[in-house]
Every structure is written in C-alpha cells, then in structure tokens.
Design a protein around this motif. Structure first.
Motif, PDB file in Angstrom:
ATOM      1  N   LEU A  45       0.818  -1.211   0.000  1.00 33.61           N
ATOM      2  CA  LEU A  45       0.000   0.000   0.000  1.00 33.61           C
ATOM      3  C   LEU A  45       0.854   1.265   0.000  1.00 33.61           C
ATOM      4  CD1 LEU A  45      -2.854  -0.918   2.519  1.00 33.61           C
ATOM      5  CD2 LEU A  45      -2.975  -0.846   0.029  1.00 33.61           C
ATOM      6  N   GLN A  46       2.043   1.194   0.611  1.00 29.66           N
ATOM      7  CA  GLN A  46       2.886   2.389   0.702  1.00 29.66           C
ATOM      8  C   GLN A  46       3.359   2.876  -0.662  1.00 29.66           C
ATOM      9  OE1 GLN A  46       6.881   1.596   2.341  1.00 29.66           O
ATOM     10  NE2 GLN A  46       6.391  -0.582   2.245  1.00 29.66           N
ATOM     11  N   TRP A  47       3.294   2.019  -1.686  1.00 28.36           N
ATOM     12  CA  TRP A  47       3.739   2.407  -3.015  1.00 28.36           C
ATOM     13  C   TRP A  47       2.577   2.852  -3.907  1.00 28.36           C
ATOM     14  CZ3 TRP A  47       8.661   2.997  -2.582  1.00 28.36           C
ATOM     15  CH2 TRP A  47       9.388   2.166  -1.731  1.00 28.36           C
ATOM     16  N   LEU A  48       1.367   2.899  -3.347  1.00 28.20           N
ATOM     17  CA  LEU A  48       0.192   3.299  -4.116  1.00 28.20           C
ATOM     18  C   LEU A  48      -0.309   4.654  -3.628  1.00 28.20           C
ATOM     19  CD1 LEU A  48      -1.712  -0.112  -4.176  1.00 28.20           C
ATOM     20  CD2 LEU A  48      -0.242   0.851  -5.955  1.00 28.20           C
ATOM     21  N   THR A  49      -0.802   5.471  -4.531  1.00 26.06           N
ATOM     22  CA  THR A  49      -1.279   6.817  -4.213  1.00 26.06           C
ATOM     23  C   THR A  49      -2.796   6.867  -4.308  1.00 26.06           C
ATOM     24  OG1 THR A  49       0.742   7.781  -5.114  1.00 26.06           O
ATOM     25  CG2 THR A  49      -1.138   9.263  -4.800  1.00 26.06           C
ATOM     26  N   PHE A  50      -3.439   7.312  -3.220  1.00 25.06           N
ATOM     27  CA  PHE A  50      -4.889   7.455  -3.180  1.00 25.06           C
ATOM     28  C   PHE A  50      -5.234   8.945  -3.140  1.00 25.06           C
ATOM     29  CE2 PHE A  50      -4.035   3.248  -1.596  1.00 25.06           C
ATOM     30  CZ  PHE A  50      -5.047   2.476  -2.146  1.00 25.06           C
ATOM     31  N   PRO A  51      -6.378   9.338  -3.719  1.00 27.19           N
ATOM     32  CA  PRO A  51      -6.735  10.767  -3.766  1.00 27.19           C
ATOM     33  C   PRO A  51      -7.080  11.306  -2.393  1.00 27.19           C
ATOM     34  CG  PRO A  51      -8.537   9.434  -4.597  1.00 27.19           C
ATOM     35  CD  PRO A  51      -7.384   8.497  -4.395  1.00 27.19           C
ATOM     36  N   ASP A  52      -6.742  12.589  -2.164  1.00 22.51           N
ATOM     37  CA  ASP A  52      -7.071  13.253  -0.902  1.00 22.51           C
ATOM     38  C   ASP A  52      -8.478  13.834  -0.903  1.00 22.51           C
ATOM     39  OD1 ASP A  52      -4.533  12.720   0.124  1.00 22.51           O
ATOM     40  OD2 ASP A  52      -3.677  14.508  -0.810  1.00 22.51           O
ATOM     41  N   SER A  53      -9.054  14.053  -2.086  1.00 18.71           N
ATOM     42  CA  SER A  53     -10.403  14.612  -2.189  1.00 18.71           C
ATOM     43  C   SER A  53     -11.077  14.045  -3.426  1.00 18.71           C
ATOM     44  CB  SER A  53     -10.352  16.146  -2.260  1.00 18.71           C
ATOM     45  OG  SER A  53      -9.717  16.568  -3.461  1.00 18.71           O
ATOM     46  N   ASP A  54     -12.365  14.361  -3.585  1.00 12.57           N
ATOM     47  CA  ASP A  54     -13.122  13.854  -4.728  1.00 12.57           C
ATOM     48  C   ASP A  54     -12.623  14.431  -6.046  1.00 12.57           C
ATOM     49  OD1 ASP A  54     -14.641  12.390  -2.987  1.00 12.57           O
ATOM     50  OD2 ASP A  54     -16.255  13.878  -2.852  1.00 12.57           O
ATOM     51  N   LYS A  55     -11.932  15.568  -5.990  1.00  9.36           N
ATOM     52  CA  LYS A  55     -11.450  16.202  -7.201  1.00  9.36           C
ATOM     53  C   LYS A  55     -10.117  15.621  -7.668  1.00  9.36           C
ATOM     54  CE  LYS A  55     -13.741  20.618  -6.201  1.00  9.36           C
ATOM     55  NZ  LYS A  55     -13.555  22.083  -6.003  1.00  9.36           N
ATOM     56  N   ASP A  56      -9.410  14.895  -6.786  1.00 14.35           N
ATOM     57  CA  ASP A  56      -8.116  14.319  -7.135  1.00 14.35           C
ATOM     58  C   ASP A  56      -8.290  12.897  -7.663  1.00 14.35           C
ATOM     59  OD1 ASP A  56      -6.929  16.643  -6.227  1.00 14.35           O
ATOM     60  OD2 ASP A  56      -6.695  15.877  -4.179  1.00 14.35           O
ATOM     61  N   THR A  57      -7.250  12.381  -8.283  1.00 14.72           N
ATOM     62  CA  THR A  57      -7.217  10.990  -8.737  1.00 14.72           C
ATOM     63  C   THR A  57      -5.981  10.319  -8.174  1.00 14.72           C
ATOM     64  OG1 THR A  57      -6.093  11.638 -10.783  1.00 14.72           O
ATOM     65  CG2 THR A  57      -8.500  11.442 -10.860  1.00 14.72           C
ATOM     66  N   GLY A  58      -6.097   9.024  -7.933  1.00 17.15           N
ATOM     67  CA  GLY A  58      -4.981   8.260  -7.393  1.00 17.15           C
ATOM     68  C   GLY A  58      -4.112   7.690  -8.500  1.00 17.15           C
ATOM     69  N   SER A  59      -3.355   6.667  -8.151  1.00 15.25           N
ATOM     70  CA  SER A  59      -2.448   6.030  -9.115  1.00 15.25           C
ATOM     71  C   SER A  59      -3.213   5.502 -10.317  1.00 15.25           C
ATOM     72  CB  SER A  59      -1.699   4.886  -8.431  1.00 15.25           C
ATOM     73  OG  SER A  59      -0.912   5.351  -7.359  1.00 15.25           O
ATOM     74  N   LEU A  60      -2.565   5.582 -11.479  1.00 14.42           N
ATOM     75  CA  LEU A  60      -3.161   5.093 -12.715  1.00 14.42           C
ATOM     76  C   LEU A  60      -3.253   3.568 -12.677  1.00 14.42           C
ATOM     77  CD1 LEU A  60      -4.123   5.864 -15.618  1.00 14.42           C
ATOM     78  CD2 LEU A  60      -1.763   5.449 -16.348  1.00 14.42           C
TER      79      LEU A  60
END
Length: 402
Positions: A232-247
């Motif tokens: 999980l530490q290598w994956l990026t999750f969005p901080d808000s509904d307007k952001d996107t996480g890892s592709l």
C-alpha cells in the motif's frame, strides 16, 4: 581307484588353477595417465545490472461492481398506468427521466380534500379572531384590572385561539403530505443509470416498498481488489473527490480481445482486511464503464461481476537495482559472476512486483548477475561467460571434464 589317488588328483587340479589365476593377474596391463586432470569453468549467461529510478507495476485481480446501485421502490401504492420504453433490462435512462407512472387520481382527490380542510380551519381562525375582539371590548367595559394573567387569558379566549392555530398547522401539514404523495406517483430515475431488471409493467398493482427493478449508475464502476498490506505504501490514493490516485490499467483476457484494456484510478482504501486472505481491500474507479463517450467507442465495456486484472502504477522507487524476480534465488540471494567466479550475494529487496525485484542493497552498478540455472552451486565456483566462449565450434563440454 583308491581314495589316496583321488585326493592327489584333486590337489593337483587346485594347484594348477591357483597358478593360472596368479599368472592372469600378474600379467594384466596398467592404465597410464596421459595428461593432468583439469576442471573446466561452468558456462553461464549473465546480465549487467544498472541502478536507476523505476515505477513498479503492482498486479492484482478483483471483481467489477457498481458505485451506485439501487432497487427502485415506490413510496405510494397504486396501479401502473405508464411505463417508459427505456425502463427494460439493458436500457439506459437519464437522471430525472420518468420511468413509471402510478395512477394519481386518488392522491389528487386526497389533495383537494386536504386543501378544503385547510380552508375550513382558516375560516375558523377568522371567526375566532372576531370573538377575540368582542371579548376584549367586553373586558374593557367591565374593567379587568383586578383579573390575574391566567383569568385575563381565559376571558380573552386565548386557549381557543391556540387550538385553532394548531388546527391550521395540522391542516397545512396534511396538504403538504397529500401534495408529496401525489408527486410520488411519478417515479423518476435518480441518476444516469443502466437498467438491469424490470419487475412491473402496465397494469401492475404495486405497494409501498415493492421491488420495481434494479438500476446501476453509469457514471463510474468500482473494481474491488485485494493487495498485500506492505504494498500500500507504493500506491497513491486521492485526498479529495477532485483528485485521482495512481493510474490503473484493467484487462480481461477471457472476454476482451488481445491488447484491449480500460483505464481507471485508485479511489479508496476500504480500511479493513479481507477476512479470509488477510489482504488489504482497495477500490479502483473506472469512469464511463459502458464506454458511451465518443472517445471510448473502441474500448470494451465493463460488466458487473466480471473478474478482471488490474495493473497499478506505483510511486517511483529511486536509486535501486531492478532485476527479473526469477533471478532472486532461495533465501533472498542473487548469483553474481565476480572475477570469473560465482559469488552468492544476500540482497535487500524493497519491493517485488509481477515481473521485477527492486533491490536496495547487495548489488551495485555493472554487476554481472548469472541468469543460467546451475546444477551445482558453491561459493567460488569458476564461471565463464557464454558470450566469450567458442564451445559451439570446438566441441567443448559444459561442467566438469577430465
């Protein structure tokens, strides 16, 4: 023949046999060594490693599920008098589109009755206000200075006025409820949706809470994945509904053509481990899963419940050596060719994805990692590179020879 002669003959035969045997062993030729025994180096393939910055690809499998999923139910009962053609299995409907119409006659009549009740209570209020004025005039004539506040309130008919005001509020609430029930006879799509099931048609009699059909939103689908907690530490999750996480690249090898894929983004961590696998649960959001946009016309559609593979692009890992994960041997060791000999290196692996192992310690720039699988493994074993060998032309033998 006497016994003595027989024994003499047997002894002579034994002596003759012993003499022949001795003669054979004493005259046997001795093998001569024509050259010194030599040990040839093991022929191996190697690959030179480089240190750099890499983005791992973490692969997981999961199932497709809708973000928005509702069982359509009426809040009032009655007979269905109209059904939209789009409200059928496989149909698509827009937000606010009328799907079903319940007969509104009874509810319209009820609304008119409640309006009449409200008008009657308002008339009662007007009449009571007139009585209030008469009571106040009478009180002024007889002089009410000696009355207590409670007595004065009774003389001025304050309780009766409060009762009429209460009747008006109840009548207004009844009108609002009747108007709301009338509006509820029209059943609309709560969002842009794909119709999965349809359980009623024209003439159906429905009651409050009946299952009319199932709708799922077409704006986005989720893919429910499970991954090891350590990744999980290598994956990026969005901080808000307007952001996107890892592709995330989604593939379905059993249903889609070769090379076909859909693109999504990491959306959420569920925050609980799977009870059976003890893996972390995450959600991938895939916009426009039905590929309705013109830009997605050549893309495959996602199907609810389908089992798919998700390839998640992780955060960049800096200053590490990347090798094929198959080159990591038992006990997290790597075979390295060093000065023509085998060196067994213990390595520290930061992360392993579907193809590679990312190593922070144990290997350095330009090390030659042995690719060939060896039957005999020992520290210091002599090696020679296949690229430098002329074995194919000279008939040399790999391994040990004498």
């Amino acid at each position: 023949m006497s016994t003595k002669k027989i024994m003499i003959i047997c002894a002579a035969i034994l002596l003759a046999g012993a003499a022949v045997t001795f003669l054979i062993f004493s005259t046997e030729p001795t093998a001569q060594s024509e050259g010194a025994t030599r040990q040839s180096a093991m022929l191996v393939d190697v690959v030179k490693v480089e240190k750099g910055n890499y983005r791992p690809m973490i692969v997981a499998t999961g199932t497709v599920r809708p973000v928005e999923d509702v069982m359509l139910s009426p809040l009032v009962g009655g007979q269905i008098i109209r059904r939209d053609e789009a409200f059928s299995p496989g149909g698509f409907v827009k937000k606010g589109e009328v799907l079903l119409q319940i007969d509104p006659s009874d509810y319209r009549n009820t609304l008119e009755m409640r309006k009449s009740d409200l008008l009657q209570t308002q008339t009662n209020l007007d009449m009571e206000m007139g009585r209030q004025q008469v009571a106040e005039q009478d009180l002024n004539l007889i002089g009410g200075d000696t009355l207590s506040q409670e007595e004065r309130s009774l003389v001025l008919r304050q309780p009766q006025l409060n009762a009429v005001k209460g009747d008006i509020k109840a009548a207004e609430a009844a009108v609002d409820q009747a108007r709301l029930n009338l509006a509820r006879t029209t059943i609309k799509a709560p969002f842009d949706a794909h119709v999965l099931t349809q359980n009623v048609t024209l003439g159906s009699q429905v009651s409050s809470g009946d299952n009319l059909g199932r709708l799922v939103g077409t704006e986005a689908y989720w893919i429910n994945l499970t991954v090891p907690v350590g990744k999980l530490q290598w994956l990026t999750f969005p901080d808000s509904d307007k952001d996107t996480g890892s592709l995330v690249k989604i593939k379905n090898s059993t249903a889609w053509p070769a090379g076909a894929f859909r693109t999504g983004f990491l959306d959420k961590q569920v925050g609980a481990l799977d009870d059976q696998t003890r893996l972390a649960q995450i959600l991938v959001r895939v916009p426009d899963p039905m590929a309705q946009a013109d830009s997605l016309m050549d893309k495959p559609e996602l199907m609810i419940g389908a089992f798919v593979e998700a390839q998640m692009i992780g955060e960049e890992i800096k200053e590490v050596v990347r090798i094929d994960r198959d080159l990591v041997r038992s006990n997290q060791t790597v075979w390295v060719m060093e000065d023509g000999k085998l060196a067994i290196r213990e390595v520290e692996i930061i992360l392993s994805d579907a193809e590679y192992a990312y190593i922070s310690k144990g290997l350095k720039e330009d090390d030659l990692v042995v690719v060939t699988n060896l039957s005999t493994v020992a520290e210091g074993l002599e090696l020679r590179r296949a690229a430098d060998s002329t074995a194919a032309g000279n008939g040399e033998i790999r391994g040990t020879e004498e």
